[in-house]
Design a protein around this motif. Structure first.
Motif, PDB file in Angstrom:
ATOM      1  N   LEU A 166      62.443   4.064  48.250  1.00  0.00           N
ATOM      2  CA  LEU A 166      61.076   3.456  47.330  1.00  0.00           C
ATOM      3  C   LEU A 166      61.927   2.612  46.639  1.00  0.00           C
ATOM      4  O   LEU A 166      62.727   4.299  45.885  1.00  0.00           O
ATOM      5  CB  LEU A 166      59.866   4.081  47.570  1.00  0.00           C
ATOM      6  CG  LEU A 166      59.221   4.159  48.451  1.00  0.00           C
ATOM      7  CD1 LEU A 166      58.534   5.436  48.279  1.00  0.00           C
ATOM      8  CD2 LEU A 166      58.961   2.550  49.324  1.00  0.00           C
ATOM      9  N   ASP A 167      62.356   1.961  45.593  1.00  0.00           N
ATOM     10  CA  ASP A 167      63.252   1.267  44.652  1.00  0.00           C
ATOM     11  C   ASP A 167      61.840   1.645  42.975  1.00  0.00           C
ATOM     12  O   ASP A 167      61.664   0.130  43.656  1.00  0.00           O
ATOM     13  CB  ASP A 167      63.537   0.211  44.772  1.00  0.00           C
ATOM     14  CG  ASP A 167      64.361  -0.442  44.051  1.00  0.00           C
ATOM     15  OD1 ASP A 167      64.264   0.521  42.545  1.00  0.00           O
ATOM     16  OD2 ASP A 167      65.150  -1.140  43.639  1.00  0.00           O
ATOM     17  N   GLU A 168      61.688   2.334  43.105  1.00  0.00           N
ATOM     18  CA  GLU A 168      61.055   2.385  41.985  1.00  0.00           C
ATOM     19  C   GLU A 168      61.739   1.538  40.314  1.00  0.00           C
ATOM     20  O   GLU A 168      61.053   2.747  38.846  1.00  0.00           O
ATOM     21  CB  GLU A 168      59.896   3.915  42.203  1.00  0.00           C
ATOM     22  CG  GLU A 168      59.641   3.879  42.680  1.00  0.00           C
ATOM     23  CD  GLU A 168      58.326   4.956  42.363  1.00  0.00           C
ATOM     24  OE1 GLU A 168      58.263   5.726  41.313  1.00  0.00           O
ATOM     25  OE2 GLU A 168      57.236   5.211  43.482  1.00  0.00           O
TER      26      GLU A 168
ATOM     27  N   GLY B 277      72.090   2.507  36.109  1.00  0.00           N
ATOM     28  CA  GLY B 277      71.622   1.819  35.976  1.00  0.00           C
ATOM     29  C   GLY B 277      70.520   1.676  37.224  1.00  0.00           C
ATOM     30  O   GLY B 277      71.277   2.699  38.335  1.00  0.00           O
ATOM     31  N   GLY B 278      70.263   0.614  37.148  1.00  0.00           N
ATOM     32  CA  GLY B 278      69.397   0.303  38.778  1.00  0.00           C
ATOM     33  C   GLY B 278      70.487   0.003  39.817  1.00  0.00           C
ATOM     34  O   GLY B 278      69.768   0.761  40.984  1.00  0.00           O
ATOM     35  N   SER B 279      71.054  -0.595  39.624  1.00  0.00           N
ATOM     36  CA  SER B 279      72.082  -1.217  40.761  1.00  0.00           C
ATOM     37  C   SER B 279      73.114  -0.208  41.532  1.00  0.00           C
ATOM     38  O   SER B 279      72.739   0.386  42.469  1.00  0.00           O
ATOM     39  CB  SER B 279      72.969  -2.406  40.365  1.00  0.00           C
ATOM     40  OG  SER B 279      72.357  -3.401  39.813  1.00  0.00           O
ATOM     41  N   GLU B 280      73.211   0.560  40.798  1.00  0.00           N
ATOM     42  CA  GLU B 280      74.066   2.549  40.628  1.00  0.00           C
ATOM     43  C   GLU B 280      73.411   3.057  41.676  1.00  0.00           C
ATOM     44  O   GLU B 280      73.152   3.361  42.399  1.00  0.00           O
ATOM     45  CB  GLU B 280      74.745   2.935  39.903  1.00  0.00           C
ATOM     46  CG  GLU B 280      75.666   2.405  39.080  1.00  0.00           C
ATOM     47  CD  GLU B 280      76.802   3.103  38.575  1.00  0.00           C
ATOM     48  OE1 GLU B 280      76.271   4.330  37.458  1.00  0.00           O
ATOM     49  OE2 GLU B 280      77.597   2.314  37.522  1.00  0.00           O
TER      50      GLU B 280
ATOM     51  N   ALA C 181      65.214   4.649  37.516  1.00  0.00           N
ATOM     52  CA  ALA C 181      65.890   3.807  36.471  1.00  0.00           C
ATOM     53  C   ALA C 181      65.511   2.687  35.124  1.00  0.00           C
ATOM     54  O   ALA C 181      64.693   4.043  34.036  1.00  0.00           O
ATOM     55  CB  ALA C 181      67.482   2.664  36.421  1.00  0.00           C
ATOM     56  N   LYS C 182      65.501   2.044  34.134  1.00  0.00           N
ATOM     57  CA  LYS C 182      64.544   1.410  33.796  1.00  0.00           C
ATOM     58  C   LYS C 182      63.988   1.963  32.539  1.00  0.00           C
ATOM     59  O   LYS C 182      64.574   2.958  31.434  1.00  0.00           O
ATOM     60  CB  LYS C 182      64.205  -0.027  33.999  1.00  0.00           C
ATOM     61  CG  LYS C 182      64.916  -0.956  34.823  1.00  0.00           C
ATOM     62  CD  LYS C 182      64.037  -2.233  35.053  1.00  0.00           C
ATOM     63  CE  LYS C 182      64.504  -3.328  35.594  1.00  0.00           C
ATOM     64  NZ  LYS C 182      64.602  -3.896  35.018  1.00  0.00           N
ATOM     65  N   GLY C 183      62.865   2.304  32.781  1.00  0.00           N
ATOM     66  CA  GLY C 183      62.213   3.227  32.056  1.00  0.00           C
ATOM     67  C   GLY C 183      62.225   4.407  31.694  1.00  0.00           C
ATOM     68  O   GLY C 183      61.645   5.579  31.107  1.00  0.00           O
TER      69      GLY C 183
HETATM   70  N1  PLP Z   1      65.662  -2.597  41.853  1.00  0.00           N
HETATM   71  C1  PLP Z   1      64.784  -2.800  41.271  1.00  0.00           C
HETATM   72  C2  PLP Z   1      63.067  -3.130  41.241  1.00  0.00           C
HETATM   73  C3  PLP Z   1      65.048  -3.710  39.629  1.00  0.00           C
HETATM   74  O1  PLP Z   1      64.218  -4.541  39.244  1.00  0.00           O
HETATM   75  C4  PLP Z   1      66.153  -4.271  39.307  1.00  0.00           C
HETATM   76  C5  PLP Z   1      66.424  -4.772  38.408  1.00  0.00           C
HETATM   77  O2  PLP Z   1      65.839  -5.025  37.350  1.00  0.00           O
HETATM   78  C6  PLP Z   1      67.053  -3.123  39.777  1.00  0.00           C
HETATM   79  C7  PLP Z   1      66.887  -2.397  40.550  1.00  0.00           C
HETATM   80  C8  PLP Z   1      68.516  -3.858  39.494  1.00  0.00           C
HETATM   81  O3  PLP Z   1      68.500  -2.943  38.294  1.00  0.00           O
HETATM   82  P1  PLP Z   1      70.260  -2.556  36.662  1.00  0.00           P
HETATM   83  O4  PLP Z   1      69.417  -3.940  36.451  1.00  0.00           O
HETATM   84  O5  PLP Z   1      69.492  -2.344  35.852  1.00  0.00           O
HETATM   85  O6  PLP Z   1      70.744  -3.167  37.603  1.00  0.00           O
END
Ligand code: PLP
Length: 441
Positions: free
Chosen positions: A239-241, A98-101, A268-270
């Motif tokens: 860069l956090d995409e 996921g994104g946080s990871e 992540a996400k998409g």
């Molecule tokens: N980085 C961005 C830019 C985000 O929008 C998000 C979640 O909304 C995250 C990181 C964290 O992702 P996750 O909720 O999958 O851990």
């Protein structure tokens, strides 16, 4: 009796039963248009047969093999496909869940890179106010949203926060867009100099700020100046995409539109489109080789790195995006979405700004358009808007605290790229009704 620990203890939620294109259907048969893709996740809707088939095929042959022992075809193929289309010198992909990871991995890789290069004093991460990078402690420390940080502040790692590039609220009267962008970017240089350039390891930013600002793109020239500053002082650009990447803005990678490439990139996400939980941290060949020629391993890891079923889903999603023209479609449909947003909402006296790119748009609400004064936060406008829209059958993503974590309200829209023009028009009609319920003019 129920035992799920929900996000909000006192909310009573319908049960989601099935998906049909852009719609989620609950157990009572009510259909909800997924106007925000949950939180910019469901880029391809909820019933893509090729993706579900790919997941089933992977589970049928092998559900899991630990990456301490094996690689998998799906992880290898997905990494090849991402790298073939990645910006600049990005060359390696580290799959997470996921994104946080992905952000945690990026922060730790930045630190390890400098250690391996004989620069152990580089330890400071600079981020931006009003950003969101995730909820794990490292990612939350990087995030600049006061409300999200406040109660955990004693646990957070110390990081610096400079201004976001948020021209609607922060550009001065008479200042050109370009000059504003250079001024905002130059805050990075000032902060690097304040901390001591030899102590700064990386700068992290969302190319288009999602959850906390509501789809705010940078002004032209901002990221080119950021890249220059990072290069001058040996600071890595992360860069956090996670939200804006994977075609959401009409480019596979959002930074493609800014004419810069990062050293480390988070997605992540998409990437899984909601079909599986998956994220990834990508890095340049140079960073990878400094680890590979140094200690030989990145001192990090999670049990589910590179999960074969998640990477099978990711591979099927990215093939849809590229081979089935879905990134191009996000760009095309985005033009229609922007036109309709402006037609329907630009005249509303409480709509201060409409901004975004591709299928990623935000509307910021204000009490007074002339002064850009936000509504009183005590009104709880964003929460009311979410509730009303949901009752009308629209999933959207309103958020309070746009300006500073407390004041300001916006709604984020991130519909699936498969949405037809009629479906988008219908969704905006539902949004108009919700806005009229909550902010009478
Ligand atoms: N980085 C961005 C830019 C985000 O929008 C998000 C979640 O909304 C995250 C990181 C964290 O992702 P996750 O909720 O999958 O851990």
């Amino acid at each position: 009796m129920n035992h799920v620990f929900p996000r909000h203890c006192h909310a009573s939620l319908p049960t989601a039963k099935s998906g049909d294109g852009c719609f989620i259907i609950d157990t009572h048969g009510k259909r909800y248009f997924d106007g925000s893709g949950g939180a910019a996740v469901s880029c391809l809707g909820h019933s893509n047969q090729r993706i579900t088939d790919a997941i089933k095929a992977q589970v049928d042959s092998l559900a899991f093999a630990h990456t301490g022992f094996f690689t998998s075809d799906t992880a290898e193929e997905l990494a090849d496909l991402l790298i073939a289309n990645a910006p600049g010198d990005i060359d390696r992909v580290y799959f997470v869940s996921g994104g946080s990871e992905a952000v945690e991995a990026a922060i730790k890789l930045a630190r390890q890179y400098h250690l391996e290069n004989g620069q152990p004093e580089r330890r400071h991460l600079i981020a931006r106010r009003q950003s969101y990078h995730g909820n794990t402690l490292g990612a939350l420390s990087a995030g600049g949203n006061e409300w999200r940080r406040r109660q955990f502040a004693p646990l957070l790692v110390e990081m610096s926060h400079i201004s976001a590039c948020y021209e609607y609220a922060e550009r001065s009267k008479g200042e050109s867009l370009y000059d504003y962008g250079q001024r905002a970017a130059n805050e990075l240089e000032s902060e690097i100099l304040r901390l001591g350039p030899e102590t700064v390891m990386a700068f992290i930013a969302e190319p288009i700020v999602g959850a906390t600002l509501g789809a705010v793109p940078p002004v032209d020239g901002y990221y080119r100046r950021i890249r220059e500053i990072c290069d001058e002082y040996g600071v890595l650009l992360i860069l956090d995409e996670v939200m804006c990447g994977m075609g959401r803005t009409g480019n596979l990678f959002a930074c493609d539109a800014e004419d810069v490439s990062p050293d480390i990139l988070c997605i992540a996400k998409g990437l899984g489109g909601g079909y599986q939980p998956i994220g990834a941290m990508l890095c340049t060949k140079q960073i990878y080789e400094s680890i590979s020629n140094g200690s030989g391993f990145f001192q990090h890891g999670h049990t589910y790195l590179g999960h074969p079923v998640a990477t099978a889903a990711g591979l099927a999603v990215v093939r849809e995006l590229l081979d089935h023209g879905m990134v191009a479609q996000a760009h095309q449909r985005g033009i229609h979405l922007e036109q309709q947003l402006r037609t329907k909402f630009a005249q509303n006296p409480h709509v201060g700004d409409i901004r975004g790119r591709g299928m990623f748009w935000g509307i910021e609400f204000v009490a007074n358009r002339e002064t850009k004064q936000p509504f009183d936060p005590a009104l709880g406008l964003a929460g009311k808007l979410k509730k009303s829209a949901f009752e009308h059958g629209l999933i959207c993503y309103p958020m309070p605290g746009t300006r500073d974590g407390k004041n300001g309200d916006h709604v984020l829209l991130a519909p699936p790229f498969i949405a037809t023009e009629d479906e988008l028009d219908g969704a905006l009609d539902l949004l108009s009704r919700a806005i009229a319920d909550v902010i009478p003019t």
